[in-house]
Design an enzyme around this catalytic site. Structure first.
Site, PDB file in Angstrom:
ATOM      1  N   ALA A 125       0.893  -1.075   0.078  1.00 48.19           N
ATOM      2  CA  ALA A 125       0.027   0.068   0.004  1.00 48.19           C
ATOM      3  C   ALA A 125       0.912   1.225  -0.045  1.00 48.19           C
ATOM      4  O   ALA A 125       0.664   2.211  -0.913  1.00 48.19           O
ATOM      5  CB  ALA A 125      -1.005   0.049   1.067  1.00 48.19           C
TER       6      ALA A 125
ATOM      7  N   CYS B  56      10.340  -2.019  -7.664  1.00 42.58           N
ATOM      8  CA  CYS B  56       9.186  -1.950  -6.752  1.00 42.58           C
ATOM      9  C   CYS B  56       7.852  -1.642  -7.302  1.00 42.58           C
ATOM     10  O   CYS B  56       6.750  -2.230  -6.903  1.00 42.58           O
ATOM     11  CB  CYS B  56       9.485  -1.358  -5.344  1.00 42.58           C
ATOM     12  SG  CYS B  56      10.605  -2.175  -4.230  1.00 42.58           S
TER      13      CYS B  56
HETATM   14  C1  UDX Z   1      10.747   2.810  -3.665  1.00 41.91           C
HETATM   15  C2  UDX Z   1      10.070   3.162  -2.379  1.00 41.91           C
HETATM   16  O1  UDX Z   1      10.438   4.814  -2.207  1.00 41.91           O
HETATM   17  C3  UDX Z   1      10.668   2.647  -1.205  1.00 41.91           C
HETATM   18  O2  UDX Z   1      10.265   2.923   0.101  1.00 41.91           O
HETATM   19  C4  UDX Z   1      10.652   1.119  -1.452  1.00 41.91           C
HETATM   20  O3  UDX Z   1      11.228   0.466  -0.360  1.00 41.91           O
HETATM   21  C5  UDX Z   1      11.053   0.862  -2.570  1.00 41.91           C
HETATM   22  O4  UDX Z   1      10.443   1.523  -3.756  1.00 41.91           O
HETATM   23  P1  UDX Z   1      12.694   3.247  -5.118  1.00 41.91           P
HETATM   24  O5  UDX Z   1      12.137   2.875  -6.207  1.00 41.91           O
HETATM   25  O6  UDX Z   1      14.121   2.771  -4.910  1.00 41.91           O
HETATM   26  O7  UDX Z   1      12.109   3.287  -3.685  1.00 41.91           O
HETATM   27  O8  UDX Z   1      12.897   4.830  -5.367  1.00 41.91           O
HETATM   28  P2  UDX Z   1      12.077   6.234  -5.330  1.00 41.91           P
HETATM   29  O9  UDX Z   1      12.574   7.054  -4.638  1.00 41.91           O
HETATM   30  O10 UDX Z   1      10.769   5.825  -4.514  1.00 41.91           O
HETATM   31  O11 UDX Z   1      11.515   6.489  -6.714  1.00 41.91           O
HETATM   32  C6  UDX Z   1      10.818   5.626  -7.520  1.00 41.91           C
HETATM   33  C7  UDX Z   1      10.494   6.227  -8.834  1.00 41.91           C
HETATM   34  O12 UDX Z   1       9.533   7.415  -8.828  1.00 41.91           O
HETATM   35  C8  UDX Z   1      11.655   6.672  -9.635  1.00 41.91           C
HETATM   36  O13 UDX Z   1      11.780   6.399 -11.067  1.00 41.91           O
HETATM   37  C9  UDX Z   1      11.608   8.267  -9.517  1.00 41.91           C
HETATM   38  O14 UDX Z   1      12.432   8.919 -10.535  1.00 41.91           O
HETATM   39  C10 UDX Z   1      10.017   8.412  -9.577  1.00 41.91           C
HETATM   40  N1  UDX Z   1       9.487   9.834  -8.696  1.00 41.91           N
HETATM   41  C11 UDX Z   1       9.697   9.913  -7.509  1.00 41.91           C
HETATM   42  C12 UDX Z   1       9.013  10.794  -9.575  1.00 41.91           C
HETATM   43  O15 UDX Z   1       8.858  10.730 -10.914  1.00 41.91           O
HETATM   44  N2  UDX Z   1       8.602  11.866  -9.255  1.00 41.91           N
HETATM   45  C13 UDX Z   1       8.790  12.103  -7.635  1.00 41.91           C
HETATM   46  O16 UDX Z   1       8.566  13.044  -7.237  1.00 41.91           O
HETATM   47  C14 UDX Z   1       9.367  11.012  -7.070  1.00 41.91           C
END
Ligand code: UDX
Ligand code: ADP
Length: 462
Positions: A224, A278
């Site tokens: 979630a 993830c």
């Molecule tokens: C995520 C969760 O944050 C983390 O808590 C979980 O354990 C694993 O999945 P991660 O996938 O490593 O972590 O990176 P995250 O910083 O969450 O970014 C995920 C994606 O969303 C990236 O591609 C990032 O570029 C994108 N993103 C993130 C955006 O496009 N805009 C944002 O404002 C934030």
């Protein structure tokens, strides 16, 4: 005496998490095992060429490797030697049969459970670290304790670290979540894992940040939490399209939305869509769960988060197409950044991957550059390299961004690496074919400066 720890799976989660657990618990032995010999060899390499890039990780591994952190392929010996078993093996999306494309493929995970039962001697605490569908712990429990001698207590301790900031997230987590079963045994097992996260000196994770729940709540919370973060990204990207159509600026809109304390400023950055191992997997898992329980409207709701994400990458290619006079064939486009986000070499589900494939279909001469993810990019796109001879476009991989952009018609910024802000863009402009375009899908460069140099500039949500 403090119990020793083994972690099965030396990947993006197992490696960094165990390195920090070992750092904060010098009195415990921590062994990380994996079936992949190459990976373990890299974790053990003399010159610390670790299998994953993560800022600050090398320093922690240098401090603890050989002291109380060990990497090994002898899985059975490690299981026999340790009392607490973390399971961090991968659970990719299933590509066959029931739940194809949505459910998790649990075959590696089940094999692990069966192996633990076979080789473990004495009572053990088994801790789920990988993201798993809800009620997986029940299945694990059933496999582990099927011989009537209840030796195993199964807990869920999902990991919330984000790549690129993993070490900081681990050292100073917002929260640690431990789900355990009712009863004295369950409570004692949860207590053991709480003591790991408190650290040997009791100064690691403050007590109030260690949240305990029942096992199912812990499992569902992880899905979630990731689904809600992914949904925020899709929501702001949906607004970005509207901004482009109306003349609003998505970064301004996000800044003001985020100033509302009920919403908060994080995860409101419009871009090429979310990637990483993830988000997509967890949302698909949630969709599958909802469907399994007949909650079809909820399933459709979450499925739309993924649909919106795919649409964002399609939109990027459409806008590029239009800006480049409705033909991309034979044009040279340099992709700046291939990792799914900055500060990682990970390319799983990276938006750059689907954009690269769409551009290849248009017979673009593609050049990909990235400071950390070039090796993974080559692996991901190896099927495209063979098609060059048929004139279907081509793909090349060049580490130096200046060389990558030479004679290109456009630079497409896909990852917000800090170094891209510091490049000499006037020099890049001089080396490109004119008219020269920069499409900054992360809104991370100074567009005014680029326009002054002479570039045509496209952004997301502007
Ligand atoms: C995520 C969760 O944050 C983390 O808590 C979980 O354990 C694993 O999945 P991660 O996938 O490593 O972590 O990176 P995250 O910083 O969450 O970014 C995920 C994606 O969303 C990236 O591609 C990032 O570029 C994108 N993103 C993130 C955006 O496009 N805009 C944002 O404002 C934030
Ligand atoms: P994550 O991002 O969840 O850490 P990774 O794919 O980076 O995922 O890491 C998972 C690791 O688990 C891989 O290194 C893989 O080799 C390992 N693994 C998978 N199955 C087993 C198994 N049965 N025993 C030991 N290790 C395994």
């Amino acid at each position: 005496m403090n119990k020793n720890i083994v972690c099965i799976g030396a990947g993006y989660i197992g490696g960094p998490t165990m390195a920090v657990i070992a750092k904060m618990n010098p009195d415990r032995k921590v062994i990380v095992v994996d079936i992949n010999h190459e990976r373990i060899a890299a974790w053990n390499s003399k010159n610390f060429r670790l299998p994953i890039y993560e800022p600050g990780l090398v320093e922690v591994v240098k401090e603890v490797r050989g002291r109380n952190l060990f990497f090994s392929t002898d899985i059975d010996a490690a299981i026999a030697e340790c009392d607490i078993i973390f399971v961090g093996v991968n659970t990719p999306t299933k590509m066959f049969g029931r739940g194809k494309g949505r459910a998790s493929d649990l075959q590696y995970w089940e094999a692990t459970a069966r192996n633990i039962r076979k080789v473990a001697k004495g009572a053990k605490i088994v801790v789920e670290k990988s993201t798993l569908p809800v009620r997986t712990a029940a299945a694990m429990e059933a496999i582990l304790n099927c011989d009537q001698t209840k030796r195993f207590t199964v807990l869920s301790n999902p990991e919330f670290l984000a790549e690129g900031t993993a070490i900081n997230d681990l050292l100073r987590p917002d929260r640690v979540l431990i789900g355990g079963p009712d009863g004295d045994e369950g409570r004692a097992a949860v207590g053991e894992v709480v003591s790991i996260y408190r650290g040997a000196r009791g100064d690691w994770v403050p007590e109030e940040r260690i949240l305990t729940t029942n096992v199912w709540s812990a499992e569902l919370t992880k899905l979630a939490a990731n689904a809600m973060l992914a949904q925020r990204v899709s929501s702001i990207n949906a607004i970005a399209g509207l901004c482009e159509a109306t003349g609003a600026d998505v970064d301004e809109v996000a800044r003001v939305i985020g100033a509302d304390r009920r919403i908060g400023p994080k995860f409101l950055k419009a871009g090429p869509g979310f990637g990483g191992s993830c988000f997509k997997k967890d949302v698909l898992n949630l969709v599958y769960l909802c469907e399994s329980f007949g909650l079809h409207t909820a399933a459709e709701y979450w499925a739309q988060v993924i649909r919106m994400n795919d649409h964002q990458q399609e939109r990027i290619v459409s806008r590029l197409f239009k800006a480049m006079f409705n033909t991309l064939a034979n044009k040279k486009i340099a992709l700046f950044g291939y990792a799914f986000k900055a500060n990682t070499g990970d390319t799983r589900e990276t938006p750059a991957g689907s954009v690269a494939r769409m551009l290849h279909e248009e017979r673009v001469r593609l050049v990909i550059t990235d400071p950390q993810a070039l090796a993974n990019a080559k692996k991901d796109l190896c099927d495209l390299s063979g098609t060059v001879q048929r004139g279907d476009g081509s793909v090349a991989f060049i580490a130096d961004p200046y060389r990558a952009a030479k004679e290109a018609d456009a630079v497409l910024v896909m990852t917000d690496w800090d170094e891209y802000r510091r490049l000499d863009w006037a020099k890049i402009y001089r080396s490109m074919r004119k008219p020269a375009l920069v499409f900054d899908t992360r809104n991370c460069l100074d567009s005014g400066m680029l326009r002054d140099i002479g570039f045509n500039v496209l952004n997301i949500g502007k």
